[in-house]
Enzyme design. Structure first.
Site, PDB file in Angstrom:
ATOM      1  N   GLY A 201     111.196  73.792  35.205  1.00  0.00           N
ATOM      2  CA  GLY A 201     110.244  74.467  36.100  1.00  0.00           C
ATOM      3  C   GLY A 201     109.089  75.053  35.324  1.00  0.00           C
ATOM      4  O   GLY A 201     108.868  74.706  34.160  1.00  0.00           O
ATOM      5  N   ASN A 202     108.332  75.901  35.979  1.00  0.00           N
ATOM      6  CA  ASN A 202     107.210  76.553  35.301  1.00  0.00           C
ATOM      7  C   ASN A 202     106.995  77.937  35.902  1.00  0.00           C
ATOM      8  O   ASN A 202     107.675  78.312  36.856  1.00  0.00           O
ATOM      9  CB  ASN A 202     105.950  75.685  35.407  1.00  0.00           C
ATOM     10  CG  ASN A 202     105.545  75.470  36.844  1.00  0.00           C
ATOM     11  OD1 ASN A 202     105.089  76.388  37.506  1.00  0.00           O
ATOM     12  ND2 ASN A 202     105.757  74.252  37.348  1.00  0.00           N
ATOM     13  N   ARG A 203     106.045  78.692  35.343  1.00  0.00           N
ATOM     14  CA  ARG A 203     105.915  80.105  35.702  1.00  0.00           C
ATOM     15  C   ARG A 203     104.982  80.372  36.880  1.00  0.00           C
ATOM     16  O   ARG A 203     104.689  81.535  37.170  1.00  0.00           O
ATOM     17  CB  ARG A 203     105.402  80.875  34.480  1.00  0.00           C
ATOM     18  CG  ARG A 203     106.442  81.016  33.384  1.00  0.00           C
ATOM     19  CD  ARG A 203     105.821  81.699  32.171  1.00  0.00           C
ATOM     20  NE  ARG A 203     105.210  82.964  32.495  1.00  0.00           N
ATOM     21  CZ  ARG A 203     104.174  83.496  31.851  1.00  0.00           C
ATOM     22  NH1 ARG A 203     103.620  82.843  30.845  1.00  0.00           N
ATOM     23  NH2 ARG A 203     103.683  84.659  32.203  1.00  0.00           N
ATOM     24  N   SER A 204     104.524  79.351  37.549  1.00  0.00           N
ATOM     25  CA  SER A 204     103.577  79.593  38.635  1.00  0.00           C
ATOM     26  C   SER A 204     104.226  80.412  39.758  1.00  0.00           C
ATOM     27  O   SER A 204     105.306  80.088  40.231  1.00  0.00           O
ATOM     28  CB  SER A 204     103.091  78.258  39.185  1.00  0.00           C
ATOM     29  OG  SER A 204     102.248  78.498  40.272  1.00  0.00           O
ATOM     30  N   ALA A 273     101.451  74.060  40.476  1.00  0.00           N
ATOM     31  CA  ALA A 273     101.755  73.566  39.128  1.00  0.00           C
ATOM     32  C   ALA A 273     102.854  72.516  39.305  1.00  0.00           C
ATOM     33  O   ALA A 273     104.004  72.854  39.605  1.00  0.00           O
ATOM     34  CB  ALA A 273     102.217  74.711  38.254  1.00  0.00           C
TER      35      ALA A 273
END
Ligand code: CTP
Length: 400
Positions: A201-204, A273
């Site tokens: 995943g990512n931090r968005s 993102a």
């Protein structure tokens, strides 16, 4: 603008005098509608003198002019400050037993409430539910602040300062320059499953996309917001009668949802993102160390489809497509990377924002440069995510 200021029965009513003064000074036609209780705190002559307009509280005054609905129909903005717990409850229930109640039911203008009450009352489940109901109907809730309260208490419940309330209320009254447009916005961050318990995943946080959705709806658009792993608290900021939220999890799901939403959209904004890679295979069983043949593990990744590029390929006539670029470089290099990305993606506008360990993601503010096809800088904006959102829509309006 024709502004109705509703004043309800709390001690902060004395501060609302300053709100009226600031609005009149800014050139607005201000009509104060106090409740009877508000008049126990600040008298009618004060409201008439500061607003320079006649003031009444009853639906039985000025009947020939159908005043009980006339004010609401004429209003460009209705601001309730202070908004007591009782008034919020009456608004949530749609009660109309006084002039303020009928005015609120008769208006289609944006409504802003500035709550003021003791912390216990603000936190009570009844008030929480009333606020959620009002927010879901598109009412803007300004505050309250955390600070000193009457009687020596302190905590959340203090009305925001008059200049802050006025600034927020006026910011909402943007022109309806997106009226009649359909827009599709993606936000949040996709998750690509490795096994039932893990993902890439990512931090968005999805905040910028939620602000874009809210701004578009307030400027008159019908919005589909495709949200990938966005907290309910953030999505609450995008709660508006003209916003439909569709949830997506993976890049592939987001592509399907955005392709559907883009089919009848006049503008498409890819603020999400999206993962560039996903695991080549997803295990149905949890991957364990016990089952590993050797220490360490290598995960095979394959590229996901580029959703933005695919939307550009399938675009309808006269559709404006906006991409985002999250870059860790700065200055000229940031712009150069943005220009190369814009050319690669083929979109009409690219919103370039610098991200880093402390910048961009999860923050309440943002700083962006907007590039147009060809690479020219057409806008620069920094401030709250809402301010950035409005700057992006200004660029879309200019581009169309
Ligand atoms: N994007 C997309 N599909 C992907 C990856 C990105 O639609 N699989 C979109 C994003 O929503 C954004 C734009 O493409 O609007 C740019 O995303 P970004 O992550 O900055 O760029 P990438 O294309 O992933 O390129 P790189 O990671 O190499 O910078």
């Amino acid at each position: 603008m024709f502004i109705v200021v509703g004043v309800t029965g709390g001690i902060a009513a004395y501060k609302a005098v300053n709100i009226v003064r600031l609005l009149v000074k800014a050139g607005h036609d201000v009509h104060v509608v106090p409740t009877d209780d508000a008049l126990r705190f600040v008298g009618l002559p004060t409201w008439e003198a500061t607003s320079r307009n006649p003031v009444t509280t009853s639906v039985h005054d000025d009947v020939p002019r159908v005043r009980h609905v006339a004010l609401g129909q004429a209003a460009d903005l209705v601001l309730i400050a202070p908004a007591t717990a009782n008034t919020l409850a009456k608004m949530a229930a749609g009660l109309a037993d006084d002039l303020l109640g009928t005015t609120l039911l008769a208006t289609t203008a944006p409504v802003v409430v500035a709550p003021a009450m003791h912390t216990e009352m603000w936190r009570h489940p009844a008030t929480r539910q009333n606020i959620a109901t009002l927010a879901a109907r598109g009412v803007h809730v300004a505050g309250p602040a955390d600070g000193e309260l009457t009687g020596g208490d302190s905590g959340p419940g203090r009305m925001l300062e008059p200049d802050d309330i006025v600034a927020r209320a006026l910011a909402i009254c943007r022109p309806h320059d997106l009226a009649g447009l359909h827009v599709a916005i993606s936000t949040g961050g996709t998750r690509e499953p490795i096994d039932p318990v893990r993902f890439i995943g990512n931090r968005s946080s999805g905040r910028q996309g939620a602000a874009l959705a809210r701004a578009a709806a307030e400027r008159g658009a019908d919005v589909v917001l495709v949200a990938a792993h966005v907290d309910d608290g953030v999505l609450a900021e995008a709660s508006h009668p003209h916003i439909t939220v569709v949830r997506a999890s993976t890049a592939a799901e987001l592509k399907t949802a955005m392709t559907d939403a883009a089919a009848d959209a006049d503008a498409v904004v890819m603020a999400a993102a999206v993962a560039d890679y996903r695991p080549a295979s997803t295990s149905d069983a949890k991957l364990t160390k016990e089952a590993a043949e050797r220490p360490g593990r290598t995960l095979d990744l394959v590229e996901t489809e580029d959703v933005l590029a695919s939307l550009v390929r399938g675009r309808r006539a006269a559709q404006t497509i906006v991409g985002f670029a999250a870059e860790t470089s700065h200055g000229d290099e940031l712009l150069e990377r943005g220009r190369r990305k814009l050319e690669r993606k083929g979109c009409d506008l690219l919103v370039v924002n610098e991200v880093g360990w402390q910048t961009g993601f999860e923050a309440a503010t943002n700083s962006v440069v907007v590039l147009a096809a060809g690479g020219d800088v057409v806008a620069e904006a920094s401030g709250t995510k809402r301010e950035v959102a409005d700057a992006v829509w200004d660029a879309v309006v200019a581009a169309r």
